[in-house]
Every structure is written in C-alpha cells, then in structure tokens.
Scaffold this motif. Structure first.
Motif, PDB file in Angstrom:
ATOM      1  N   LYS A 203      30.000  66.753  19.701  1.00 28.87           N
ATOM      2  CA  LYS A 203      31.456  66.705  20.051  1.00 28.87           C
ATOM      3  C   LYS A 203      31.543  65.775  21.523  1.00 28.87           C
ATOM      4  O   LYS A 203      31.014  66.445  22.440  1.00 28.87           O
ATOM      5  CB  LYS A 203      32.218  67.724  20.063  1.00 28.87           C
ATOM      6  CG  LYS A 203      33.653  67.631  20.653  1.00 28.87           C
ATOM      7  CD  LYS A 203      34.544  68.978  20.600  1.00 28.87           C
ATOM      8  CE  LYS A 203      35.961  68.702  20.889  1.00 28.87           C
ATOM      9  NZ  LYS A 203      36.595  70.016  20.695  1.00 28.87           N
TER      10      LYS A 203
ATOM     11  N   ILE B 112      35.019  64.577   9.259  1.00 24.53           N
ATOM     12  CA  ILE B 112      35.121  65.642  10.476  1.00 24.53           C
ATOM     13  C   ILE B 112      33.970  66.377  10.165  1.00 24.53           C
ATOM     14  O   ILE B 112      33.853  67.241   9.254  1.00 24.53           O
ATOM     15  CB  ILE B 112      36.337  66.445  10.420  1.00 24.53           C
ATOM     16  CG1 ILE B 112      37.661  65.372  10.260  1.00 24.53           C
ATOM     17  CG2 ILE B 112      36.529  67.165  11.596  1.00 24.53           C
ATOM     18  CD1 ILE B 112      37.930  64.403  11.572  1.00 24.53           C
TER      19      ILE B 112
ATOM     20  N   ILE C 170      32.073  69.907  10.927  1.00 22.21           N
ATOM     21  CA  ILE C 170      32.798  71.140  11.314  1.00 22.21           C
ATOM     22  C   ILE C 170      31.581  72.007  11.905  1.00 22.21           C
ATOM     23  O   ILE C 170      31.901  72.990  12.706  1.00 22.21           O
ATOM     24  CB  ILE C 170      33.502  71.972  10.319  1.00 22.21           C
ATOM     25  CG1 ILE C 170      32.650  71.900   8.868  1.00 22.21           C
ATOM     26  CG2 ILE C 170      35.195  70.945   9.975  1.00 22.21           C
ATOM     27  CD1 ILE C 170      33.446  72.803   7.816  1.00 22.21           C
TER      28      ILE C 170
ATOM     29  N   CYS D 298      30.811  68.603   6.619  1.00 20.66           N
ATOM     30  CA  CYS D 298      31.866  67.861   6.873  1.00 20.66           C
ATOM     31  C   CYS D 298      32.717  68.215   5.988  1.00 20.66           C
ATOM     32  O   CYS D 298      32.599  68.518   4.687  1.00 20.66           O
ATOM     33  CB  CYS D 298      31.513  66.167   7.198  1.00 20.66           C
ATOM     34  SG  CYS D 298      30.045  66.074   8.068  1.00 20.66           S
TER      35      CYS D 298
ATOM     36  N   GLU E  33      41.559  61.054  13.502  1.00 22.62           N
ATOM     37  CA  GLU E  33      41.794  61.876  14.498  1.00 22.62           C
ATOM     38  C   GLU E  33      42.973  62.873  14.584  1.00 22.62           C
ATOM     39  O   GLU E  33      42.883  63.853  14.973  1.00 22.62           O
ATOM     40  CB  GLU E  33      42.178  60.957  15.421  1.00 22.62           C
ATOM     41  CG  GLU E  33      40.872  60.337  16.333  1.00 22.62           C
ATOM     42  CD  GLU E  33      40.096  61.018  17.455  1.00 22.62           C
ATOM     43  OE1 GLU E  33      40.711  62.304  17.427  1.00 22.62           O
ATOM     44  OE2 GLU E  33      39.331  60.668  17.716  1.00 22.62           O
TER      45      GLU E  33
ATOM     46  N   ARG F 161      41.483  66.009  12.521  1.00 19.63           N
ATOM     47  CA  ARG F 161      40.741  66.742  13.673  1.00 19.63           C
ATOM     48  C   ARG F 161      41.774  67.521  14.608  1.00 19.63           C
ATOM     49  O   ARG F 161      41.427  68.670  14.862  1.00 19.63           O
ATOM     50  CB  ARG F 161      39.814  65.842  14.432  1.00 19.63           C
ATOM     51  CG  ARG F 161      39.018  66.499  15.438  1.00 19.63           C
ATOM     52  CD  ARG F 161      38.529  65.666  16.442  1.00 19.63           C
ATOM     53  NE  ARG F 161      39.603  65.083  17.358  1.00 19.63           N
ATOM     54  CZ  ARG F 161      40.105  65.620  18.546  1.00 19.63           C
ATOM     55  NH1 ARG F 161      39.981  67.043  18.571  1.00 19.63           N
ATOM     56  NH2 ARG F 161      41.182  65.286  19.038  1.00 19.63           N
ATOM     57  N   LYS F 162      42.810  67.039  14.928  1.00 21.43           N
ATOM     58  CA  LYS F 162      43.403  67.639  15.834  1.00 21.43           C
ATOM     59  C   LYS F 162      44.457  68.899  15.316  1.00 21.43           C
ATOM     60  O   LYS F 162      44.666  69.939  15.662  1.00 21.43           O
ATOM     61  CB  LYS F 162      44.571  66.785  16.496  1.00 21.43           C
ATOM     62  CG  LYS F 162      44.208  65.665  17.369  1.00 21.43           C
ATOM     63  CD  LYS F 162      45.140  64.820  17.928  1.00 21.43           C
ATOM     64  CE  LYS F 162      44.617  63.741  19.031  1.00 21.43           C
ATOM     65  NZ  LYS F 162      45.629  62.974  19.389  1.00 21.43           N
TER      66      LYS F 162
ATOM     67  N   ALA G 135      35.044  71.048  16.186  1.00 22.85           N
ATOM     68  CA  ALA G 135      35.112  69.829  14.928  1.00 22.85           C
ATOM     69  C   ALA G 135      35.164  68.570  15.805  1.00 22.85           C
ATOM     70  O   ALA G 135      36.008  68.396  16.538  1.00 22.85           O
ATOM     71  CB  ALA G 135      36.305  70.062  14.213  1.00 22.85           C
ATOM     72  N   PHE G 136      34.707  67.558  15.288  1.00 24.87           N
ATOM     73  CA  PHE G 136      34.833  66.177  15.829  1.00 24.87           C
ATOM     74  C   PHE G 136      34.610  64.974  14.713  1.00 24.87           C
ATOM     75  O   PHE G 136      34.086  65.307  13.474  1.00 24.87           O
ATOM     76  CB  PHE G 136      33.627  65.782  17.080  1.00 24.87           C
ATOM     77  CG  PHE G 136      32.255  66.004  16.564  1.00 24.87           C
ATOM     78  CD1 PHE G 136      31.721  64.694  16.215  1.00 24.87           C
ATOM     79  CD2 PHE G 136      31.515  67.114  16.635  1.00 24.87           C
ATOM     80  CE1 PHE G 136      30.349  64.961  15.807  1.00 24.87           C
ATOM     81  CE2 PHE G 136      30.389  67.298  16.006  1.00 24.87           C
ATOM     82  CZ  PHE G 136      29.750  66.162  15.754  1.00 24.87           C
ATOM     83  N   VAL G 137      35.042  63.950  14.863  1.00 27.59           N
ATOM     84  CA  VAL G 137      35.054  62.802  13.988  1.00 27.59           C
ATOM     85  C   VAL G 137      33.858  62.000  14.114  1.00 27.59           C
ATOM     86  O   VAL G 137      33.358  61.883  15.226  1.00 27.59           O
ATOM     87  CB  VAL G 137      36.161  61.969  14.600  1.00 27.59           C
ATOM     88  CG1 VAL G 137      36.084  60.667  13.847  1.00 27.59           C
ATOM     89  CG2 VAL G 137      37.670  62.318  14.345  1.00 27.59           C
TER      90      VAL G 137
END
Length: 241
Positions: free
Chosen positions: A84, A168, A170, A206, A217, A220-221, A232-234
C-alpha cells in the motif's frame, strides 16, 4: 488569470523544480521523470543508482501518492515489491556499480496539482547499514483531457471488450488458505469471492475486477470506510500489465 499568464506561471514553476540527483556516502541516485503530466495518463519513473564501493544488500523505497498505481516495472537484478502506497526494489547483492530500475504508473483522472514522491535508499556492507533519505521527486499533474474519438465509417467499427486490469488486494499470506480469507471477508460484512495468486513467495488475495482505475479506487475507499479494511490497496492483476 488569463490562459497565457497561467501557462507562463506554470513554465516558470517547472524551471524552479529542484534537481532529482542526490549524492552521499559514495552513492549517487538520480531520478528521471517528467516535470508534469496529464491526469489519466501513464507515467514512467526511472532511478539510476551508482555506487563507488562494493555493497551487499540494498533497497530503494518510493512512497507513491494516492491516485498512482504501478502497472509495470523493470527491475534488473532486483526483487520488486508493491504494498500500500509503497514500491520497493531489493538487491540481495547489489553487485554492479550501476543499477537502473523503472516503474510505469497509471494515474487517476481525478488527481490534480503538485505530487511528491518521497524515497529512501538503504544499503549495508560488512560493518554497517546506511539509510539515505532522498530529496522528494516533484511532479505536477495537469487536468484530465478527454481523448477525441476517431470517427470511422459505420461498416469499419468493431466493438471490443477491454480486459479487466485492476483489483483490490486485501491480504497476503504465506499459505494458500481461501477458507480463512472467506471468513475474514464475512466478518467484515462482505460477500465478494476472493481470488489469489502467488507472488514473491506469498499468496496475494484480491477481490473485484475493474476496467478503470477510478472504479477500483471507489471500491477501495468503500472497503476502508464501510468495512474497516484500511490496508487494502489497488493493484494490477498479474498478466494484465
């Protein structure tokens, strides 16, 4: 402010950007990157590292701002790791006196203004370890410009489906344990089915597949705000770089 004055102001702003070269402890790190770029476009960031002494372990870490996602990289003899908001190149043995690495970043259409890429170069020899905080790489992101579609005769138009590119991540685990991940998602109020792949000796789990970075995005938000999955990140789905 008139358009001409605005462009003139931006031109002088670019001239005032600091140099992306850094030299200390017999190590020189030089970044090659555009001073500015359009939102929604891909950006290449290259690092050239020169060492006048033989070193063993080395690591270059770059913190990437929100709205940037690595989609491809050239790592040479290094190992590339993406977590991340951070990318790293790690050399178990730096070896050669010069190393070049490069990353291609996809940018969100919604980002704008000056962006800072902070970085640290660390290395170790037989006696000690050194951590060098490098000057930030500055990049100015201009507003997104909608591409002009090429008009073709109706009979020549072909409809194609763009492959899903983003997902994403996780969690990462040393063992492939989909049941544990399923329970983890359930505990966080999610019914999505996770998929996994092995990367850097870890199983990356993911959820979601997205064609556009902006859609990824948004999801993710949602995971961070409504399901407390703040780590978690893209990322790009392997094979879809």
């Amino acid at each position: 402010m008139s358009p001409k004055k605005g462009l003139l102001h931006f031109f002088f702003y670019c001239l005032l950007l600091p140099s992306n070269a850094f030299s200390q402890h017999n190590v020189e790190v030089h970044f090659v990157n555009p001073d500015s770029a359009l939102a929604g476009n891909e950006i290449k960031l290259e690092a050239i590292i020169k060492c006048n002494e033989i070193i063993s372990f080395a690591r270059l870490q770059i913190n990437i701002p929100e709205g940037f996602v690595p989609i491809n990289n050239k790592k040479g003899t290094a190992q590339f790791i993406h977590s991340k908001n951070t990318i790293k190149w790690i050399w178990v043995s730096f070896g050669e006196s010069e190393q070049r690495v490069e990353v291609t970043l996809a940018t969100s259409k919604n980002i704008l203004g000056e962006k800072n890429f902070e970085s640290i170069f660390s290395f170790a020899d037989e006696d000690s370890s050194v951590h060098l905080k490098l000057p930030p790489v500055l990049m100015y992101i201009l507003p997104y410009v909608e591409p002009v579609a090429e008009v073709k005769p109706t009979e020549e138009v072909k409809f194609t489906t763009k492959a899903d590119k983003y997902t994403i991540q996780i969690v990462a685990k040393r063992e492939d344990n989909p049941i544990a991940v399923k329970n983890y998602l359930k505990q966080n109020g999610l019914k999505e089915k996770a998929f996994s792949f092995k990367e850097n000796e870890l199983y990356k789990f993911c959820i979601g597949r997205f064609k556009e970075l902006e859609d990824a995005e948004i999801f993710r938000k949602k995971l961070a705000e409504k399901h407390n999955m703040k780590d978690a990140f893209v990322r790009v789905i392997p094979g879809n770089e």
